[in-house]
Design a protein around this motif. Structure first.
Motif, mmCIF file in Angstrom:
data_model
loop_
_atom_site.group_PDB
_atom_site.id
_atom_site.type_symbol
_atom_site.label_atom_id
_atom_site.label_comp_id
_atom_site.label_asym_id
_atom_site.label_seq_id
_atom_site.Cartn_x
_atom_site.Cartn_y
_atom_site.Cartn_z
ATOM 1 N N HIS A 151 0.846 -1.292 0.106
ATOM 2 C CA HIS A 151 -0.043 -0.132 -0.043
ATOM 3 C C HIS A 151 0.754 1.246 -0.008
ATOM 4 O O HIS A 151 0.506 2.188 -0.660
ATOM 5 N N ILE A 152 2.045 1.291 0.738
ATOM 6 C CA ILE A 152 2.848 2.333 0.824
ATOM 7 C C ILE A 152 3.553 2.526 -0.513
ATOM 8 O O ILE A 152 3.698 3.888 -1.068
ATOM 9 N N VAL A 200 -3.762 -15.992 -12.859
ATOM 10 C CA VAL A 200 -2.954 -15.742 -12.064
ATOM 11 C C VAL A 200 -3.517 -15.754 -10.587
ATOM 12 O O VAL A 200 -3.250 -16.174 -9.515
ATOM 13 N N MET A 201 -4.876 -14.667 -10.594
ATOM 14 C CA MET A 201 -5.310 -14.632 -9.260
ATOM 15 C C MET A 201 -5.894 -15.991 -8.675
ATOM 16 O O MET A 201 -5.890 -16.348 -7.516
ATOM 17 N N TYR A 202 -6.454 -16.810 -9.775
ATOM 18 C CA TYR A 202 -6.815 -18.256 -9.204
ATOM 19 C C TYR A 202 -5.681 -19.014 -8.367
ATOM 20 O O TYR A 202 -6.317 -19.601 -7.669
ATOM 21 N N THR A 203 -4.616 -18.905 -8.888
ATOM 22 C CA THR A 203 -3.698 -19.937 -8.421
ATOM 23 C C THR A 203 -3.017 -19.144 -7.026
ATOM 24 O O THR A 203 -2.551 -20.241 -6.436
ATOM 25 N N THR A 205 -2.950 -18.735 -3.247
ATOM 26 C CA THR A 205 -3.721 -19.257 -2.144
ATOM 27 C C THR A 205 -3.833 -18.344 -1.171
ATOM 28 O O THR A 205 -4.760 -18.275 -0.394
ATOM 29 N N THR A 206 -2.789 -17.536 -0.819
ATOM 30 C CA THR A 206 -2.614 -16.720 0.281
ATOM 31 C C THR A 206 -3.465 -15.507 0.313
ATOM 32 O O THR A 206 -3.561 -14.819 1.024
ATOM 33 N N GLY A 207 -3.401 -14.967 -1.009
ATOM 34 C CA GLY A 207 -4.050 -13.655 -1.519
ATOM 35 C C GLY A 207 -2.731 -12.650 -1.552
ATOM 36 O O GLY A 207 -3.353 -11.664 -1.952
ATOM 37 N N GLY A 208 -1.647 -13.086 -1.146
ATOM 38 C CA GLY A 208 -0.589 -12.208 -1.256
ATOM 39 C C GLY A 208 -0.156 -11.725 -2.697
ATOM 40 O O GLY A 208 0.058 -10.602 -2.903
ATOM 41 N N ALA A 214 -2.583 -6.434 -7.744
ATOM 42 C CA ALA A 214 -3.522 -5.329 -7.902
ATOM 43 C C ALA A 214 -2.824 -4.079 -7.547
ATOM 44 O O ALA A 214 -3.029 -3.013 -8.415
ATOM 45 N N ASP A 215 -1.999 -4.112 -6.644
ATOM 46 C CA ASP A 215 -1.051 -2.761 -6.187
ATOM 47 C C ASP A 215 -0.190 -2.275 -7.381
ATOM 48 O O ASP A 215 0.095 -1.425 -7.842
ATOM 49 N N GLY A 216 0.425 -3.585 -8.124
ATOM 50 C CA GLY A 216 1.284 -3.374 -9.129
ATOM 51 C C GLY A 216 0.747 -2.527 -10.273
ATOM 52 O O GLY A 216 1.256 -1.898 -10.875
#
Ligand code: IPE
Length: 257
Positions: A151-152, A200-203, A205-208, A214-216
């Motif tokens: 976020h920063i 990519v999103m689907y793969t 697992t942690t949301g990281g 999304a931030d990128g």
């Protein structure tokens, strides 16, 4: 000006609580210094922060008074980690100045609503290297939130003169499926093409990684070059800062910008 995020899984051993990788921090600090470029640096939590944050359910906002002890300890642990990064940067001659989000940022319902980037600019103009990190912050709706280093990065990308944002992690970049899976391929670039992204999103697992993408994308949208690279390989961060080609993923806002 370039903004660098040192991922928590890169500067700590994520598997065990509070395991710093001091050697990696020192090497990365030396690489940043050797690049000769003007930088702003952010670091994540890894095994400092995430563990206790989860135990204290800090990602859910306020549930009960009992969480305050966890909040305080997560903040302390992040400051401990920050001091190690700071020392490595001082030894490398980068003249860092630490800017803790808990002292300057405000969230609203889990989103950054106030972040005075002017401080970063002023310190940078003095010739110092602003250094911030993932931290606990007040939230006008949820009482508190976890402020992630990503976020920063998003906020700093809005500053004038920022050309490149580099996310140094412990993997080579973004893969088309989890890197541990057979046949996983490193994506040289990703852009908001539905097909690539859902895959990519689907793969994740942690949301990281999904959050990082999304931030990128939000950063790429501002016209800043975004790279995800593996900081565990000697020399890659330095080369990436110098604009030399290294293995990794470029996040683009448009297919051919
Ligand atoms: C997390 O920061 C901060 C806390 C848990 C307090 P990040 O989200 O930037 O950390 P990493 O890089 O994923 O470990």
């Amino acid at each position: 000006m370039q903004i660098i995020k040192l991922g928590g899984s890169l500067i700590t051993d994520k598997k065990k609580a509070k395991r710093p990788r001091k050697g990696v921090m020192e090497r990365l600090a030396n690489e940043m210094a050797a690049s000769g470029e003007k930088l702003m640096v952010v670091h994540g939590a890894g095994s400092y922060g995430h563990h206790l944050a989860k135990e204290g359910k800090l990602n859910e906002g306020f549930i009960g008074e009992w969480q305050m002890e966890y909040l305080s300890k997560v903040h302390r642990d992040m400051r401990e980690l920050n001091l190690m990064v700071m020392n490595a940067m001082i030894d490398a001659g980068l003249n860092p100045i630490s800017i803790p989000p808990s002292s300057i940022a405000v969230y609203e319902a889990g989103n950054l609503s106030h972040f005075p980037t002017q401080l970063f600019e002023m310190y940078s103009r003095m010739g110092l290297t602003p250094l911030s990190f993932g931290d606990m912050v007040p939230d006008t709706k949820r009482l508190f939130s976890i402020c992630s280093g990503d976020h920063i990065m998003r906020e700093l990308a809005g500053l004038e003169g920022v050309e490149r944002a580099i996310f140094a992690t412990d993997v080579d970049g973004i893969y088309d499926r989890p890197p541990t899976e057979k046949g996983a391929e490193l994506l040289e670039e990703i852009y908001p093409d539905k097909q690539v992204l859902t895959e990519v999103m689907y793969t994740d697992t942690t949301g990281g990684m999904a959050q990082k993408i999304a931030d990128g994308l939000a950063i790429a949208r501002k016209g800043v070059e975004v790279l995800v690279i593996n900081g565990l390989f000697e020399g890659r961060l330095e080369k990436a800062i110098k604009g030399e080609r290294v293995p990794g993923t470029r996040i683009r806002w448009k297919k051919d910008d």
